[in-house]
Scaffold this active site. Structure first.
Site, PDB file in Angstrom:
ATOM      1  N   ASP A 132       6.653  22.585 -39.973  1.00 16.23           N
ATOM      2  CA  ASP A 132       5.781  23.589 -39.253  1.00 16.23           C
ATOM      3  C   ASP A 132       4.579  24.256 -39.895  1.00 16.23           C
ATOM      4  O   ASP A 132       4.903  26.000 -39.359  1.00 16.23           O
ATOM      5  CB  ASP A 132       6.278  23.809 -38.090  1.00 16.23           C
ATOM      6  CG  ASP A 132       5.199  25.169 -36.975  1.00 16.23           C
ATOM      7  OD1 ASP A 132       3.887  24.543 -37.353  1.00 16.23           O
ATOM      8  OD2 ASP A 132       5.917  24.871 -36.031  1.00 16.23           O
ATOM      9  N   ASN A 178       1.001  34.515 -39.575  1.00 16.43           N
ATOM     10  CA  ASN A 178       0.966  33.577 -39.076  1.00 16.43           C
ATOM     11  C   ASN A 178      -0.421  33.945 -38.397  1.00 16.43           C
ATOM     12  O   ASN A 178      -1.051  34.408 -38.904  1.00 16.43           O
ATOM     13  CB  ASN A 178       2.248  33.734 -37.733  1.00 16.43           C
ATOM     14  CG  ASN A 178       1.838  32.179 -37.010  1.00 16.43           C
ATOM     15  OD1 ASN A 178       0.785  31.706 -36.454  1.00 16.43           O
ATOM     16  ND2 ASN A 178       3.229  31.646 -37.056  1.00 16.43           N
ATOM     17  N   TRP A 179      -0.657  33.648 -37.152  1.00 15.16           N
ATOM     18  CA  TRP A 179      -2.200  34.074 -36.693  1.00 15.16           C
ATOM     19  C   TRP A 179      -2.133  35.682 -36.949  1.00 15.16           C
ATOM     20  O   TRP A 179      -3.507  35.988 -36.545  1.00 15.16           O
ATOM     21  CB  TRP A 179      -2.683  33.794 -34.980  1.00 15.16           C
ATOM     22  CG  TRP A 179      -1.294  34.534 -34.105  1.00 15.16           C
ATOM     23  CD1 TRP A 179       0.069  35.063 -34.398  1.00 15.16           C
ATOM     24  CD2 TRP A 179      -1.650  35.918 -33.686  1.00 15.16           C
ATOM     25  NE1 TRP A 179       0.204  35.609 -33.007  1.00 15.16           N
ATOM     26  CE2 TRP A 179      -0.812  36.827 -33.593  1.00 15.16           C
ATOM     27  CE3 TRP A 179      -3.050  36.689 -33.828  1.00 15.16           C
ATOM     28  CZ2 TRP A 179      -1.128  37.883 -31.953  1.00 15.16           C
ATOM     29  CZ3 TRP A 179      -2.620  38.154 -33.229  1.00 15.16           C
ATOM     30  CH2 TRP A 179      -1.858  38.591 -32.683  1.00 15.16           C
TER      31      TRP A 179
END
Length: 730
Positions: A314, A402-403
């Site tokens: 992932d 991450n985001w």
């Protein structure tokens, strides 16, 4: 090597020499009095040229105004501010237009979202922002509808369904990106059963200009859409699981480079997770986990760089990208700075797609560095190939990054970001997993290293012994995971300074200003202003609200303001840690705007004290241990993503169901009794027997929680969120 900001003329000449399509001037770096896009400027730098708020006066920072967004879910968007009006999005794709000086509501927009989409959303009802162009405010709703709203009134100018196949598990959480007369949007759902793509629409009327699929389709269906996908097909095995879709979703990180008229797209992970399951262990699986450069006018690929070939973990490449110009080896080059999930910091040439620097940010066990001549990682399957048995893989699927947006100061050359150092225990589910329509199809189990010690005590002795013998257990026991705010040199990866966060879930977006200040929040409810050079906290404001989104700064009538959204949610949203604001206060979604000589920030309502879980109804006469075990499997496969059964969860704690909810349990799942409140209907996937088994499992959980908490109360001990360990069974 120093990094220098060069004048626009030099940049233009350099780029023209490299590429005939280059424009002769570079855009001004950083945002000024306006903050016209979520990243502040076209480089997505989250950098401001404003200096009114500085080291000497930041101690006077206080609240100018606040606005209640009327929801209690996740907030991840950075506001856009243009000519005194603040525009921002909220969960599901709501939009707000506010007076940027007073907070007065000018208009709001509520999308008509099909709430069944909650079935296929891995990480809450997030929305990462809006785009403004040509008198329109554009937003993607969670169910994939792209709206263009009149900038003055909020009325819908046009709307378009961006989802190609509603029988698949698509959703939309990213901000649209404006590229000239086009607006682009991607989608999410790689863990489910989708094939990723990005689509360009004409801003004028919403008509489609082009679409680029990020991975090939099943070759049995005929030729691919273009020659680049035909080439990509050669990197997929003959036994690839095309029925599951393949993944590769572009759920964030779409950046337009107007100097070269190119769009850079970060692509997602594969589905199922394991390379062995996904494509029979064959090929690199292009264009998963890659940066793909597309021609704006045609949508044709100009180059690609795959950061994680054969991804099984992932390790998406959908994290924010920053455009800038750097001096590398005595030569000024236009580059992308990128920190995807996989634990490395990349500096990639924007013209060629070749990496010029790659450095590890955290512990990485899937690779031990890169061959800079080929740009390929030195992969270490002995530590990360869980197809041969369980492995502890660093970093975790939560990502080293991450985001949440980084910030880059082009004058100092420093990159600021929240960084997470944590791993996963990963192993494949046994046998070939069937395609679950609109269900999780990742085909693997994962456990964060921060929870691993607790899991070991519940595992069969043989599996426990196998896991404890893994060499990465030394890493886990030394430090299972931590999060920091870091200032980093992008070319060397050297940490200039680091500030520890409260826990692994504590990470947020960044804003840096020319005055040498770094602004960021925490999920503990603090809004920090740091000295960008040293990391020293110069100002700390306790808001009582979790802050994950990046802030924006702007100036109106000579006054500088700083705006940020509050609200807990996103990845891991149903796990509310005890150090976070939503463990103590209502998860109030607000826009908080600060200025010099502002006031105090009022805190949300405190949550009531925990009460003993209600005693559940008795089990049905036909319930057996096998029934409960089946219910547990169904719960982990379908429900655990949202209902992690933490006491302070935003979603209902299913160990605390009331008698009325128990009575209506079947109707809620099978008839969609609570669809309007966000609880999807499951009659297409679950049978009546499945629902009965699920109910039996939850009754069993509630019996145990009731007994445990009753004993704690009788002993005069405080109640807490412990008592159940949840495994992410993808």
């Amino acid at each position: 090597m120093s990094i220098k900001l060069l004048c626009a003329a030099v940049l233009g000449l350099f780029c023209a020499a490299c590429n005939d399509s280059a424009q002769m001037s570079a855009p001004e770096v950083g945002a000024g009095e306006n903050w016209p896009m979520p990243g502040g400027d076209g480089n997505d730098s989250h950098y401001s040229r404003l200096t009114d708020i500085n080291r000497d006066n930041v101690s006077r920072l206080g609240l100018a105004w606040s606005y209640d967004m009327g929801t209690g879910r996740v907030q991840e968007a950075t506001p856009v501010v243009i000519d005194g009006i603040l525009y921002t999005s909220g969960n599901l794709g709501r939009v707000y237009a506010l007076n940027a000086v007073t907070g007065e509501e000018l208009w709001t927009f509520e999308p008509d979202v099909n709430m069944q989409v909650n079935r296929v959303v891995c990480c809450d009802q997030a929305n990462r922002g809006i785009a403004v162009s040509d008198g329109k405010v554009m937003v993607g709703a969670l169910d994939g509808i792209l709206y263009a709203l009149d900038q003055k009134t909020g009325e819908v100018a046009w709307q378009v369904d961006t989802i190609v196949d509603h029988s698949r598990g698509y959703s939309s959480t990213g901000a649209p990106e404006v590229a000239g007369d086009l607006v682009l949007i991607g989608n999410a759902g790689s863990e489910f059963d989708v094939r990723g793509y990005v689509t360009a629409y004409h801003i004028s009327d919403g008509s489609q200009a082009w679409r680029f699929y990020t991975i090939p389709h099943d070759p049995a269906l005929g030729p691919q859409e273009n020659e680049d996908l035909e080439k990509a097909l050669e990197t997929w095995g003959e036994n690839s699981r095309w029925d599951i879709g393949g993944g590769g979703t572009a759920w964030d990180a779409i950046v337009y480079d107007d100097r070269f008229d190119v769009i850079y797209v970060g692509t997602g992970n594969g589905g199922p997770y394991s390379h062995a399951s996904r494509s029979g262990g064959e090929g690199d699986n292009l264009y998963l986990s890659s940066i793909v450069a597309l021609d704006r006018k045609t949508g044709k690929m100009k180059w690609y760089y795959q950061e994680t070939p054969r991804d099984s973990w992932d390790f998406t490449a959908t994290q924010p990208m920053t455009l800038t110009d750097m001096e590398v080896g005595g030569e000024v080059r236009p580059v992308i700075i990128h920190t995807p999930k996989n634990g490395y910091l990349y500096v990639v040439d924007r013209i060629t797609g070749k990496p010029v620097a790659i450095n590890a940010l955290v512990r990485t066990s899937w690779a031990d560095g890169y061959d800079m001549e080929t740009g390929r990682p030195n992969m270490t399957p002995e530590y990360s190939d869980y197809g041969t048995g369980p492995k502890i893989v660093f970093p975790s699927s939560a990502g080293a990054r991450n985001w949440y947006p980084p910030a880059y100061d082009p004058e100092s050359g420093i990159y600021y970001a929240a960084v997470l150092d944590m791993g996963n225990l990963m192993y494949n589910l046994p046998g070939k997993q069937p395609h679950r329509e609109k269900g999780l199809n990742a085909g693997a189990s994962l456990i964060f290293t921060t929870s691993l010690e607790g899991f070991l005590e519940t595992m069969p002795p043989a599996l426990k012994e196998q896991i404890e013998a893994l060499p990465q257990m030394d890493w886990v026991r030394e430090n299972p995971g931590f999060s920091q705010v870091r200032a980093t040199d992008p070319l060397t990866g050297k940490t200039i300074w680091a500030a520890d966060a409260e826990g692994w879930q504590d990470r947020s977006g960044m804003l840096v200003t020319r005055s040498g200040l770094l602004f960021h929040g925490s999920i503990g409810g603090k809004f920090y202003v740091r000295d960008a050079a040293t990391g020293e906290a110069l100002k700390e404001i306790d808001t009582g609200s979790a802050i994950m989104a990046g802030a924006a700064t702007y100036k109106v009538d000579g006054v500088q303001y700083v705006a940020v959204a509050t609200g807990w949610g996103g990845g891991g949203w149903s796990f509310v840690p005890g150090y976070s604001a939503p463990y103590k206060y209502e998860n109030s979604n607000r826009i908080l705007v600060f200025k010099l000589d502002g006031g105090e920030v009022p805190k949300p309502e405190a949550l009531p004290p925990l009460e003993v879980a209600p005693e559940p109804p008795a089990q049905a006469d036909n319930v057996t241990p096998e029934t409960i075990a089946k219910g547990a499997q169904l719960f982990f496969a379908n429900c655990a993503l949202c209902h992690s059964n933490m006491v302070r969860s935003i979603s209902p704690d299913l160990r605390r169901l009331t008698p009325e909810k128990h009575e209506l349990f079947r109707d809620i799942l099978m008839d969609g009794l609570l669809v309007g409140m966000g609880m999807p209907q499951w009659d297409d996937l679950l049978s009546e027997e499945d629902v009965a088994a699920l109910h039996a499992y939850l009754i069993d959980l509630q019996e145990k929680q009731h007994a445990r908490e009753k004993a704690l109360k009788e002993a005069g001990k405080p109640l807490d969120s412990k008592g159940l360990v949840i495994m992410s069974n993808y």
